[in-house]
Scaffold this motif. Structure first.
Motif, PDB file in Angstrom:
ATOM      1  N   ASP A 282       0.794  -1.214   0.000  1.00  0.00           N
ATOM      2  CA  ASP A 282       0.000   0.000   0.000  1.00  0.00           C
ATOM      3  C   ASP A 282       0.834   1.275   0.000  1.00  0.00           C
TER       4      ASP A 282
ATOM      5  N   LYS B 268      -9.359   5.103  -1.812  1.00  0.00           N
ATOM      6  CA  LYS B 268      -9.395   5.590  -0.442  1.00  0.00           C
ATOM      7  C   LYS B 268     -10.506   6.596  -0.239  1.00  0.00           C
TER       8      LYS B 268
ATOM      9  N   TYR C 261      -5.270   7.795   7.809  1.00  0.00           N
ATOM     10  CA  TYR C 261      -6.103   6.666   7.392  1.00  0.00           C
ATOM     11  C   TYR C 261      -5.873   5.445   8.290  1.00  0.00           C
TER      12      TYR C 261
ATOM     13  N   MET D  90      -2.138   8.947   4.406  1.00  0.00           N
ATOM     14  CA  MET D  90      -2.200   7.540   4.807  1.00  0.00           C
ATOM     15  C   MET D  90      -2.085   7.383   6.321  1.00  0.00           C
TER      16      MET D  90
ATOM     17  N   LEU E 124      -5.519   2.514  -3.738  1.00  0.00           N
ATOM     18  CA  LEU E 124      -4.936   1.508  -2.865  1.00  0.00           C
ATOM     19  C   LEU E 124      -5.177   0.158  -3.531  1.00  0.00           C
TER      20      LEU E 124
END
Lengths: 182, 567, 172
Positions: B235, B338, C84, C81, B333
């Motif tokens: 990722d 996302k 996230y 991220m 991703l």
């Protein structure tokens, strides 16, 4: 020669500062800043944003900032990219060609800290690494401003130029806090 | 034996072309084929290195076959061998033909660069990065600097990045002083101009004002991406992939995640496919507007340049609204996306597209009616259809030469099979044809987004769970604004074992010298730019005047202006 | 013939396109991802963000008796991220992009955590808040070794335990 001086107050946003001290801004901007765009192996993201500040929406010619085709004519280098090993020689040469005072605006996370490429065999890892090489080669740079962003927004570039010219104090401050026990 | 083959061929082929190709290969080198298999659209042939060339010699004239990419990989830790993966596409069937070629350390592979001219750079790169040797061709450095140590191959698994950094330290100081020697007339302007960024070179050989030959010297932007990805997790790589190119980054991240999804058989929710397609098309519009602006700038029509960029800014704002960033969107991703596109954004999308369609049409109408623009685009930089095929070219470059090659149609992906759209094709092969292809594509993209937005299904935007498996081969291809992007991924437990990226410019640049032959020097910049080089590598050309033998370096802008001033 | 003059009427209709920034607010949409903010109250120093961060702009490491989570804005790619994956929702993505500065040091944000020292070797190996959080989440049912012994000593401990079982000599 550029008139570079410190001034402005911290904690003001760019817009607040500019609105309050419009006149001051223009007295400090005594001469036009000519910029040279130096791509050291970036992904083009910052480069098209640099181009964006020159086209109608953000048009920096409002401030007398003009793009020139040669570092010999430039006051300021807009440096993008993490400095790949294949470009080092040319980059050093371009910076060297610039007359004093040499100003550099290191753009984007690549220019500032090597970005996502900071640790590969084919890049140096941004301006801080390049600075050492410049020093070894006897090329002095008078002032550097780091402009993070990935890619840098056109507005961030304008803000960076304002910080570089001493029109305002940067907002970013080193922050070290203790994790509060919950 | 032959009846066995025919049954096997029936099982594996996806149409009469792949059937013909497979039977030919089995006929001429059946003994050397180690394994044959098919998964979805990928037919894989494991073949001994000594027989690869023979097999290809027998099929290279097959019309729909073109070289998509070659991935070299170091698998000595597993099987004691290097492997080469040759990926060919059969357009009419949408089939990928993969030749897996095991190569022992030190063994040589026969070149195929005379059969598939596009393979030239792939072979050089495999030699540079992995040390694979090729028979029957000249080898030289392509990707790495000239002074890189012999026998140091960065993509081999045994060398770490730290070791590489230790073993190669660029000779900075000597290089600086060496460059200072002014034995030839070199003006230190360029190699950078923001209209055409990036440090790449073309050497143009000119007689008078006519270009007689050209050479590309590049790979200035080699950043060691593929090695870096081997130390990253699944990722994390999409964000790295996105930074391969700041203009068409999303195609790279999508291509990567598609390759991983293909390798591991991950089911991606429909909604994620729709979101990816919408963002891909937004990116195409912004990229084509950018290109059109720059092209008009090179033609000396700056009014058009400014207006193109004014219109483009609306697309940038839309992109930020949909993804959170003006560029390098960062929503891909593995297994989905996302960020969702909320319902309340849809009116805004439609409104922007309507304005865009109207304003873009006005701009194009006006710009194409400017006599100078028309005159300088028509008949310059001609790329004949035959050459376009021989070089396995992709994108608007090949579509301007009469070949309707488009990944969205031929090897459909994401949500493109739900929408109806045309693939614009022009047959003239000149700069005008390539320009018009892009212009038409903008209108198609607008219509694609409108269709997708109306049809968007509900549901999740990301696959819940997926299990990584080692050593699966996946291929992901996306039609980027400049042509086909193709990623080959070999999986591992935590991240990719090997990740091979092929950008469209990699194929298209190899054909630029053909387009340049015979054009006026003034048209050279536009001709180079007409393939929309992904490294926008066109900013400086070394002019070597064959008559006087002197060398001088000018930024490409200056060349363009100089001649424009005369005319 | 003079169709290209139509551009004039377009220009007149469009008027001035130029944004007045810095004399007005920037053109930022509600979705824009800028600099991240780490909430020192919520952060427990687990390091999940540092493991996902693609450019390794977030790092965590020992500094003497403290564990410090460092955020280097200069290398951040603003992908979000970290926000996230953050299990504590301690990271938020702000809209701040006016980050330019002339000191690289200004671009660092640090969160300092107090540490738990290993009961055997005495080295700090995790943060106090992380231990508390783990206890809270699994309701005090953790084997005590997990929260008081560092991973290296734990390995040795386990090896010794297994060894004693195999050889049949009671170690403890």
């Amino acid at each position: 020669m550029l008139a570079v001086s410190d001034g402005g107050k911290p904690d003001l946003t760019m817009s607040e500062f500019a609105l309050n001290k419009l006149e001051e801004v223009f007295t400090k901007l005594k001469r036009s800043v000519w910029v040279f765009h130096l791509n050291t192996g970036s992904c083009n993201g910052c480069d098209i944003e640099v181009l964006d500040v020159l086209t109608p929406y953000f048009d920096v010619e409002r401030f007398g900032i003009k793009l020139v085709g040669s570092p010999r004519h430039a006051d300021l280098i807009l440096l993008t990219g993490p400095v790949t090993i294949k470009t080092i020689g040319k980059v050093v040469r371009a910076v060297k060609a610039m007359p004093r005072p040499r100003l550099v605006l290191a753009l984007g996370s690549c220019g500032v800290g090597g970005g996502i490429w900071f640790n590969t065999y084919a890049t140096l890892g941004g301006y801080p690494q390049l600075e050492k090489i410049l020093k070894d080669a006897g090329v002095e740079v008078d002032r550097v401003v780091y402009v993070p962003g990935c890619p840098v927004r056109p507005e961030a570039i304008i803000y960076g130029v304002a910080v570089l010219l001493g029109l305002l104090q940067p907002k970013s401050k080193h922050r070290r806090v203790s994790a509060v026990e919950g | 034996m032959s009846h066995d083959y025919s049954k096997l061929i029936d099982e594996l082929s996806r149409g009469h072309r792949s059937r013909a190709i497979l039977s030919k290969i089995l006929e001429v080198c059946g003994d050397s084929v180690l394994d044959l298999s098919r998964r979805n659209i990928v037919i894989k042939i494991v073949i001994k290195a000594k027989c690869l060339r023979t097999a290809l010699e027998n099929i290279y004239k097959e019309h729909d076959l073109y070289l998509r990419t070659i991935a070299a990989s170091d698998e000595r830790s597993r099987e004691g061998l290097f492997k080469l993966y040759y990926v060919f596409g059969i357009d009419s069937e949408g089939t990928n033909l993969v030749f897996e070629v095991p190569v022992a350390e030190g063994a040589k592979v026969d070149t195929i660069s005379d059969l598939f001219r596009a393979s030239d750079w792939y072979e050089l790169e495999a030699h540079d990065l992995l040390g694979i040797e090729f028979n029957g061709r000249q080898m030289s450095r392509l990707v790495l600097p000239e002074d890189w140590p012999e026998n140091l191959y960065p993509l081999r698994k045994e060398v770490s990045v730290e070791e590489l950094k230790k073993m190669y330290q660029p000779q900075l100081i000597s290089r600086v002083s060496e460059l200072g020697v002014e034995e030839v007339v070199r003006i230190p302007v360029g190699p950078y101009h923001p209209a055409l960024h990036e440090p790449e070179y073309f050497e143009l050989y000119v007689r008078g004002e006519k270009v007689v030959d050209a050479r590309y010297v590049g790979f200035m932007v080699h950043r060691g991406i593929e090695k870096l990805a081997e130390s990253m997790k699944y990722d994390q790589v999409p964000f790295l992939a996105e930074r391969i190119c700041g203009i068409c980054g999303f195609v790279h991240s999508t291509s990567y995640v598609q390759a991983v999804e293909d390798a591991l058989g991950i089911e991606v929710p429909e909604r994620a496919h729709f979101i990816r397609s919408i963002v891909l098309e937004v990116e195409r519009i912004h990229s084509h507007l950018l290109w059109l602006g720059v092209a008009l700038h090179l033609l000396g029509y700056d009014t058009g340049f400014m207006h193109a960029w004014r219109i483009r800014e609306k697309v940038m704002v839309l992109a930020e609204l949909l993804t959170g960033s003006r560029k390098t969107y960062g929503i891909d991703l593995v297994g989905g996306v996302k960020k969702d596109i909320d319902k309340d954004k849809i009116p805004r999308i439609k409104e922007t597209l309507n304005v865009l369609r109207k304003e873009f049409k006005e701009l194009v109408d006006v710009a194409m009616s400017v006599p100078q623009v028309k005159a300088r685009l028509t008949g310059t930089g001609v790329l004949p259809r035959g050459e376009a095929r021989a070089y396995s070219l992709v994108g608007p470059t090949v579509r301007g030469s009469g070949i309707a090659r488009d990944v969205r149609k031929d090897y459909t992906y994401a949500a493109y099979h739900y929408v109806s759209f045309k693939v614009p094709v022009y047959t003239e092969g000149d700069n005008l044809a390539r320009t018009l292809v892009r212009v038409d594509e903008v209108f198609e993209s607008i219509s694609i987004i409108e269709q997708l937005v109306d049809m968007m299904p509900g549901g999740p935007i990301k696959a819940e769970r997926w299990e990584p498996q080692p050593m699966r081969l996946g291929i992901g291809a996306v039609e980027a604004p400049r042509g086909e992007v193709i990623h080959v991924v070999l999986t591992d437990l935590y991240g990719p074992y090997r990740w091979r990226v092929r950008a469209p410019t990699y194929q298209n640049l190899q054909a630029v010298p053909i387009m340049l032959k015979g054009v006026d020097l003034a048209d050279a910049p536009l001709t180079i730019a007409s393939i929309d080089p992904c490294f926008s590598c066109t900013d400086r050309a070394v002019i070597i005047n064959l008559r006087s033998g002197s060398v001088k370096t000018l930024p490409i802008e200056v060349i363009s202006r100089r001649v424009r001033g005369n005319g | 013939m003079v169709k290209f003059l139509k551009m004039l009427s377009i220009s007149v209709r469009e008027g001035t396109a130029t944004r007045k920034y810095p004399f007005e607010s920037p053109l930022v949409t509600p979705e824009f991802r800028g600099k991240i903010e780490i909430d020192p109250v919520k952060c427990v120093g687990c390091g999940a963000c540092t493991r996902i961060c693609p450019p390794k702009a977030l790092t965590i490491g020992n500094e003497g008796d403290e564990i410090v989570l460092k955020y280097f804005e200069g290398r951040c790619i603003f992908c979000g991220m970290c926000a996230y994956v953050c299990p504590q929702k301690a990271i938020t993505v702000s809209k701040e992009f006016e980050l330019a500065t002339w000191e690289l040091g200004d671009l660092y944000d640090e969160v300092v955590h107090t540490t738990v020292k290993c009961r055997i070797c005495g080295k700090p190996f995790t943060t106090v808040k992380f231990v508390k959080e783990v206890e809270k989440r699994i309701d005090n049912k953790v084997p005590e070794d997990l929260l008081t012994v560092c991973p290296e000593c734990r390995k040795k401990l386990t090896a010794r335990k297994i060894g004693s079982k195999v050889v049949g000599v009671s170690g403890e």
